[in-house]
Motif scaffolding. Sequence first.
Motif, short mmCIF file in Angstrom:
data_model
loop_
_atom_site.label_atom_id
_atom_site.label_comp_id
_atom_site.label_asym_id
_atom_site.label_seq_id
_atom_site.Cartn_x
_atom_site.Cartn_y
_atom_site.Cartn_z
N VAL A 1 -25.15 -29.73 28.50
CA VAL A 1 -25.85 -29.60 29.78
C VAL A 1 -26.52 -28.23 29.81
O VAL A 1 -25.89 -27.21 29.52
CB VAL A 1 -24.88 -29.74 30.97
CG1 VAL A 1 -25.65 -29.64 32.29
CG2 VAL A 1 -24.11 -31.04 30.90
N ARG B 1 -15.90 -30.04 38.39
CA ARG B 1 -14.60 -30.55 37.96
C ARG B 1 -14.07 -31.53 39.01
O ARG B 1 -13.89 -31.14 40.17
CB ARG B 1 -13.62 -29.39 37.76
CG ARG B 1 -12.30 -29.80 37.12
CD ARG B 1 -11.41 -28.59 36.88
NE ARG B 1 -10.16 -28.94 36.23
CZ ARG B 1 -10.00 -29.07 34.94
NH1 ARG B 1 -11.04 -28.86 34.15
NH2 ARG B 1 -8.84 -29.39 34.42
N ARG C 1 -17.99 -35.63 25.10
CA ARG C 1 -18.51 -34.31 25.45
C ARG C 1 -20.04 -34.36 25.42
O ARG C 1 -20.63 -34.95 24.52
CB ARG C 1 -18.01 -33.25 24.46
CG ARG C 1 -16.52 -32.98 24.60
CD ARG C 1 -15.99 -32.09 23.51
NE ARG C 1 -16.58 -30.76 23.53
CZ ARG C 1 -16.16 -29.77 24.32
NH1 ARG C 1 -15.15 -29.96 25.14
NH2 ARG C 1 -16.73 -28.58 24.26
N ILE C 2 -20.66 -33.73 26.41
CA ILE C 2 -22.12 -33.73 26.50
C ILE C 2 -22.63 -32.30 26.66
O ILE C 2 -21.90 -31.42 27.13
CB ILE C 2 -22.62 -34.61 27.66
CG1 ILE C 2 -22.17 -34.06 29.01
CG2 ILE C 2 -22.16 -36.05 27.50
CD1 ILE C 2 -22.81 -34.76 30.20
N ASN D 1 -16.64 -31.64 28.67
CA ASN D 1 -16.08 -32.98 28.75
C ASN D 1 -16.63 -33.66 30.00
O ASN D 1 -16.70 -33.04 31.06
CB ASN D 1 -14.56 -32.92 28.81
CG ASN D 1 -13.94 -32.46 27.51
OD1 ASN D 1 -14.34 -32.91 26.44
ND2 ASN D 1 -12.99 -31.56 27.58
N TYR D 2 -16.99 -34.94 29.85
CA TYR D 2 -17.60 -35.64 30.98
C TYR D 2 -16.84 -36.94 31.24
O TYR D 2 -17.06 -37.95 30.54
CB TYR D 2 -19.07 -35.93 30.68
CG TYR D 2 -19.88 -36.32 31.89
CD1 TYR D 2 -19.70 -35.69 33.11
CD2 TYR D 2 -20.83 -37.34 31.82
CE1 TYR D 2 -20.45 -36.04 34.22
CE2 TYR D 2 -21.58 -37.71 32.93
CZ TYR D 2 -21.38 -37.05 34.13
OH TYR D 2 -22.11 -37.40 35.23
N ASN E 1 -12.87 -38.83 26.88
CA ASN E 1 -14.28 -39.00 27.21
C ASN E 1 -15.18 -38.29 26.22
O ASN E 1 -14.74 -37.54 25.35
CB ASN E 1 -14.55 -38.50 28.64
CG ASN E 1 -14.11 -37.05 28.84
OD1 ASN E 1 -14.67 -36.12 28.26
ND2 ASN E 1 -13.07 -36.86 29.65
N ASN F 1 -22.51 -34.37 38.82
CA ASN F 1 -22.76 -33.12 38.13
C ASN F 1 -21.72 -32.88 37.03
O ASN F 1 -20.52 -32.77 37.31
CB ASN F 1 -22.71 -31.97 39.14
CG ASN F 1 -23.10 -30.64 38.52
OD1 ASN F 1 -23.27 -30.51 37.30
ND2 ASN F 1 -23.23 -29.63 39.34
N PRO F 2 -22.15 -32.79 35.77
CA PRO F 2 -21.18 -32.62 34.67
C PRO F 2 -20.40 -31.31 34.76
O PRO F 2 -19.32 -31.19 34.18
CB PRO F 2 -22.06 -32.64 33.42
CG PRO F 2 -23.30 -33.35 33.83
CD PRO F 2 -23.51 -32.97 35.26
N PHE G 1 -28.61 -36.18 37.16
CA PHE G 1 -27.33 -36.87 37.30
C PHE G 1 -27.04 -37.29 38.75
O PHE G 1 -25.89 -37.33 39.17
CB PHE G 1 -26.18 -36.00 36.77
CG PHE G 1 -26.17 -35.86 35.28
CD1 PHE G 1 -25.51 -36.78 34.49
CD2 PHE G 1 -26.85 -34.82 34.66
CE1 PHE G 1 -25.51 -36.67 33.11
CE2 PHE G 1 -26.85 -34.70 33.28
CZ PHE G 1 -26.18 -35.62 32.50
#
Length: 301
Positions: free
Chosen positions: A85, A164, A82-83, A99-100, A80, A160-161, A50
């Motif tokens: 990781v 924050r 959600r992914i 959440n990303y 957004n 970076n997911p 990322f």
Amino acid sequence: EISEEVGVLVVAGPEKPLSEEEQFALDQFIMRGKPLALLLDTYKVSSEDFMPKKMDHNMEDFLKNYGVVLSSGLVMDTLNQRIAVETRQGYMLIRNVVNYPFFPVVHEFQSDHPIVRELSRVTLPFVSPFIIHEKEGVQYTPLIKSSSKSWLKYGVYTLNPLQRIAPGPSAPQGPFILALVLQGKLESLFKEREEAIIQSPSQRMVMVGTSHFLKKDFLGDHASMVFLGNIIDWLLQEEGLIAIRSKGIEFRPLKEISRTRQLVFKYTNIFLMPLLFIFYGVFRWRARKKFMAEFNIEDLS
């Protein structure tokens, strides 16, 4: 020069600066009345780490000639995708679903336009917004906008997911235009060239502020593929196919609730069932005790 046999052209995520001759070829393709879609990235992002890489496609003057500017920032949105990781801690591989905000799930559409009329949502990863400076004789139609709770992030160094990122006090607030349509007679950027066609017939163009939604690394989202297909069909004026392709693409997000209500639901789920079992156990114990007491009295009598 682009072949006359090409009916529609999609320029998706150029990674190298377009030379003047390449831009001239695109310009003349437009001037001949051929439809064009531009899917342009401000950053190229690897799905492994990322880490963003600033892109230079050298198309600022090209876009400006048609009354459009692509912002250098990235849109972040509270609505957004959600992914998942994966992170390594010692010998363990930890999978987190987060959440990303750099993957806005957008559902603010120009409802009357065939490209998006039947869509209820589409995800546009790492998207940059457009600013319109209208030119006479050209109709500009914003197709997709981010939500009112989106903001713009400049100076992107890490995506970076697990980090924050909150909007700063001076961060531009949405909604932002993420995709748009141009229609009308367009003037050439290369009017000074003798061999150039200087004005197009009535023309169609589509611009999207990212090409990442086409990449399998980020999203195998069926809605994104439908969106691309709709763009091509509309450019080719084959709008009858759009309604067929778009059927069944629905988005039903959970209704956003306050933090207080979230906590109420959370702790109710945690404590309600154990408390019910405790109350039931106490009830059964007292009932049994009462029964045994009555039994013993009757037996002694």
